[in-house]
Design a protein around this motif. Structure first.
Motif, mmCIF file in Angstrom:
data_model
loop_
_atom_site.group_PDB
_atom_site.id
_atom_site.type_symbol
_atom_site.label_atom_id
_atom_site.label_comp_id
_atom_site.label_asym_id
_atom_site.label_seq_id
_atom_site.Cartn_x
_atom_site.Cartn_y
_atom_site.Cartn_z
ATOM 1 N N ASN A 166 0.800 -1.237 0.000
ATOM 2 C CA ASN A 166 0.000 0.000 0.000
ATOM 3 C C ASN A 166 0.829 1.281 0.000
ATOM 4 N N ARG A 167 2.168 1.183 -0.074
ATOM 5 C CA ARG A 167 3.023 2.363 0.052
ATOM 6 C C ARG A 167 2.771 3.399 -1.032
ATOM 7 N N TYR A 168 2.456 2.972 -2.252
ATOM 8 C CA TYR A 168 2.236 3.928 -3.350
ATOM 9 C C TYR A 168 1.012 4.804 -3.059
ATOM 10 N N GLU A 169 -0.060 4.161 -2.662
ATOM 11 C CA GLU A 169 -1.299 4.889 -2.351
ATOM 12 C C GLU A 169 -1.142 5.755 -1.104
ATOM 13 N N LYS A 170 -0.464 5.231 -0.080
ATOM 14 C CA LYS A 170 -0.357 5.945 1.187
ATOM 15 C C LYS A 170 0.604 7.133 1.108
ATOM 16 N N ILE A 171 1.626 7.046 0.270
ATOM 17 C CA ILE A 171 2.472 8.217 0.025
ATOM 18 C C ILE A 171 1.659 9.257 -0.732
ATOM 19 N N ALA A 172 0.879 8.795 -1.708
ATOM 20 C CA ALA A 172 0.084 9.701 -2.540
ATOM 21 C C ALA A 172 -0.953 10.467 -1.720
ATOM 22 N N ASN A 173 -1.627 9.795 -0.784
ATOM 23 C CA ASN A 173 -2.675 10.489 -0.033
ATOM 24 C C ASN A 173 -2.169 11.143 1.246
ATOM 25 N N GLY A 174 -0.851 11.040 1.483
ATOM 26 C CA GLY A 174 -0.256 11.750 2.611
ATOM 27 C C GLY A 174 -0.289 11.027 3.931
ATOM 28 N N THR A 175 -0.764 9.790 3.955
ATOM 29 C CA THR A 175 -0.794 9.041 5.213
ATOM 30 C C THR A 175 0.620 8.716 5.685
ATOM 31 N N TYR A 176 1.486 8.338 4.743
ATOM 32 C CA TYR A 176 2.882 8.066 5.062
ATOM 33 C C TYR A 176 3.720 9.254 4.608
ATOM 34 N N PHE A 177 4.649 9.696 5.445
ATOM 35 C CA PHE A 177 5.569 10.731 5.000
ATOM 36 C C PHE A 177 6.588 10.158 4.032
ATOM 37 N N CYS A 178 7.141 8.994 4.357
ATOM 38 C CA CYS A 178 8.130 8.392 3.464
ATOM 39 C C CYS A 178 8.061 6.878 3.569
ATOM 40 N N ALA A 179 8.503 6.213 2.521
ATOM 41 C CA ALA A 179 8.500 4.753 2.485
ATOM 42 C C ALA A 179 9.717 4.274 1.721
ATOM 43 N N VAL A 180 10.160 3.076 2.046
ATOM 44 C CA VAL A 180 11.323 2.512 1.380
ATOM 45 C C VAL A 180 10.864 1.629 0.218
ATOM 46 N N SER A 181 11.587 1.717 -0.878
ATOM 47 C CA SER A 181 11.290 0.895 -2.052
ATOM 48 C C SER A 181 12.527 0.861 -2.929
ATOM 49 N N THR A 182 12.426 0.215 -4.082
ATOM 50 C CA THR A 182 13.546 0.125 -5.023
ATOM 51 C C THR A 182 13.349 1.127 -6.157
ATOM 52 N N PRO A 183 14.424 1.545 -6.823
ATOM 53 C CA PRO A 183 14.312 2.587 -7.860
ATOM 54 C C PRO A 183 13.330 2.263 -8.979
ATOM 55 N N ASP A 184 13.189 0.970 -9.314
ATOM 56 C CA ASP A 184 12.328 0.622 -10.443
ATOM 57 C C ASP A 184 10.838 0.760 -10.148
ATOM 58 N N THR A 185 10.477 1.167 -8.909
ATOM 59 C CA THR A 185 9.060 1.401 -8.599
ATOM 60 C C THR A 185 8.689 2.879 -8.681
ATOM 61 N N TYR A 186 9.632 3.694 -9.114
ATOM 62 C CA TYR A 186 9.406 5.145 -9.201
ATOM 63 C C TYR A 186 8.117 5.470 -9.962
ATOM 64 N N SER A 187 7.906 4.806 -11.100
ATOM 65 C CA SER A 187 6.739 5.117 -11.941
ATOM 66 C C SER A 187 5.427 4.800 -11.224
ATOM 67 N N LEU A 188 5.433 3.808 -10.316
ATOM 68 C CA LEU A 188 4.221 3.453 -9.578
ATOM 69 C C LEU A 188 3.862 4.548 -8.575
ATOM 70 N N PHE A 189 4.866 5.131 -7.929
ATOM 71 C CA PHE A 189 4.622 6.255 -7.026
ATOM 72 C C PHE A 189 4.089 7.460 -7.807
ATOM 73 N N ILE A 190 4.700 7.731 -8.953
ATOM 74 C CA ILE A 190 4.266 8.859 -9.791
ATOM 75 C C ILE A 190 2.818 8.676 -10.213
ATOM 76 N N GLU A 191 2.480 7.475 -10.647
ATOM 77 C CA GLU A 191 1.124 7.199 -11.125
ATOM 78 C C GLU A 191 0.081 7.471 -10.051
ATOM 79 N N LYS A 192 0.306 6.957 -8.832
ATOM 80 C CA LYS A 192 -0.648 7.146 -7.736
ATOM 81 C C LYS A 192 -0.728 8.610 -7.297
#
Length: 337
Positions: free
Chosen positions: A124-150
Motif C-alpha cells: 500500500n506504500r504507493y497509495e499511502k504516500i500519494a494520499n499523505g498518510t505516510y511521509f516516506c516509504a522505502v522501495s527500489t528505484p524501479d518502482t518510481y513510476s508506480l509512485f508517480i502514477e498514484k
C-alpha cells in the motif's frame, strides 16, 4: 531508496530540522532524526483512530527492504573462502553488533502500525504516500513510476488536469538514498544533537542486479541473443531508466542518466551497498530472516495487545538472530539431505 513528497515536508524544516544548515532535512540524513520526526507525526495525529499520519514506513519483515537493520551493524549473509568465493556454511546474521540493529528495528516498528510485520506496507506504500498518510516509504528505484502514477491520480482528484497532475507529481516526488547514519548503540531515541560522528555507523543496504541468461537447452540461441542485445541496447536501457527510474549499469546510459545512478554507484564504491550473494544458497535466507524480523517487529505491539514481550533486551534478540543462522544452515544442508 527513500520516497517522499516535498509538499509534505514540514513548513519549519529549515529552521527546526536542519541543524547543520546544509539545505537537507536532518531526518533525511540520520535515523535518529527520522525516528524523532516519525514520533512527532504519531504524537500529533489528531484523527479519531490515530491512523492518519505516519513517518517512515516499511515492511520490516522484508530482509531486502529492511536489510539496513542488520548489515549496518556488521552482519553479513555468507562469508568467503580463502580464494574469495562465497562460503554458505559461514552464515553471518548474528555477527558483530547486529543485535543493536534489530533493536532499532523494534523501536521503529513502534511508530508504525501492525502492517509492518507483513507485506501490507509494501503493497500500500504507493497509495499511502500519494494520499499523505505516510511521509516516506522505502522501495527500489524501479518502482518510481508506480509512485508517480498514484500521486498524479491524487492531484487529478484535486482538480488538476492529467498533464498538470503528472507534472506536479514529478516535481514533488523525491527518490533519495536512505539516511546515511544509524546510531552505533541501536538507540534511535537519542537526541542527535548530543551525538558525535563516533556515535554513528554508516547505513548499509542490500542491492541487487537484474540480468539476462540464455538456457543451454534452447533451440533458438541466435534469437535469444538478438533479444538480449535488444533488451540491453542503449535505447532500451535509457528508456527504462527514464520511465521506471532504474539505475542503469550500462556505462554509457549511466553516464547520461547521472543523478540517482551516480549516487548509487558512489555508495557501492564506498561499501554502503551490500550486493546480494549470487549463489543458489541465497534462496534459503529469506524465510528464516523474514520469520524472525517479523517477530521482533511484532514485539512493539505485544504490550499494547496485553501480551508479554518476547524480546525485552538484546539478549533475546541475540537468540533470534542465531536462530536465523541455524535455520538458514538447515535449509541449505540438513533439510536438503
Amino acid at each position: 531508496m527513500l520516497f517522499y513528497r516535498t509538499d509534505m515536508l514540514p513548513e519549519n524544516w529549515e529552521s527546526n530540522w536542519d541543524d547543520d544548515k546544509n539545505g537537507v532535512a536532518d531526518f533525511l540524513e540520520n535515523w535518529n532524526d527520522l525516528y524523532a520526526y516519525s514520533k512527532l507525526l504519531r504524537d500529533t495525529d489528531s484523527s479519531a483512530n490515530k491512523d492518519s499520519q505516519y513517518g517512515f514506513m516499511a515492511s520490516l519483515n522484508n530482509l531486502y527492504l529492511s536489510s539496513q537493520f542488520v548489515l549496518s551493524y556488521g552482519a553479513y549473509i555468507f562469508g568467503t573462502n580463502d580464494d574469495g568465493t562465497l562460503n554458505p556454511k559461514d552464515i553471518g546474521f548474528a555477527a558483530n553488533d547486529s543485535v543493536y540493529g534489530l533493536s532499532a528495528l523494534k523501536q521503529m516498528a513502534a511508530l508504525m502500525n501492525e502492517g509492518c510485520i507483513d507485506d501490507t506496507i509494501t503493497l500500500n506504500r504507493y497509495e499511502k504516500i500519494a494520499n499523505g498518510t505516510y511521509f516516506c516509504a522505502v522501495s527500489t528505484p524501479d518502482t518510481y513510476s508506480l509512485f508517480i502514477e498514484k500521486l498524479a491520480l491524487q492531484y487529478e482528484a484535486g482538480g488538476l488536469s492529467k498533464e498538470e497532475a503528472t507534472s506536479k507529481a514529478k516535481e514533488n516526488l523525491m527518490m533519495v538514498e536512505l539516511p546515511s547514519k544509524m546510531p552505533a548503540n541501536g538507540d534511535l531515541s537519542t537526541d542527535s544533537s548530543s551525538m558525535s560522528d563516533d556515535d554513528f555507523v554508516d547505513t548499509v543496504v542490500m542491492g541487487g542486479v537484474n540480468g539476462y541468461g540464455i538456457s543451454s537447452y534452447t533451440e533458438n540461441r541466435e534469437a535469444c541473443l538478438e533479444f538480449v542485445n535488444f533488451a540491453t541496447s542503449y535505447e532500451m536501457i535509457k528508456t527504462r531508466a527514464d520511465m521506471l527510474g532504474i539505475a542503469a549499469t550500462r556505462k554509457d546510459v549511466a553516464k547520461d542518466s547521472g543523478e540517482v545512478t551516480d549516487m548509487i554507484f558512489n555508495s557501492l564504491a564506498e561499501g554502503r551497498i551490500y550486493l546480494m550473494p549470487s549463489i543458489k544458497a541465497v534462496d534459503q535466507i529469506w524465510v528464516p530472516a523474514q520469520t524472525e524480523m517479523a517477530d521482533i517487529a511484532k514485539d512493539a505491539f505485544r504490550l499494547k495487545n496485553g501480551e508479554t514481550e518476547k524480546y525485552p533486551s538484546v539478549t533475546e534478540i541475540k537468540v533470534a538472530v542465531e536462530r536465523i543462522n541455524q535455520n538458514v544452515y538447515d535449509a541449505i544442508y540438513t533439510l536438503a539431505d
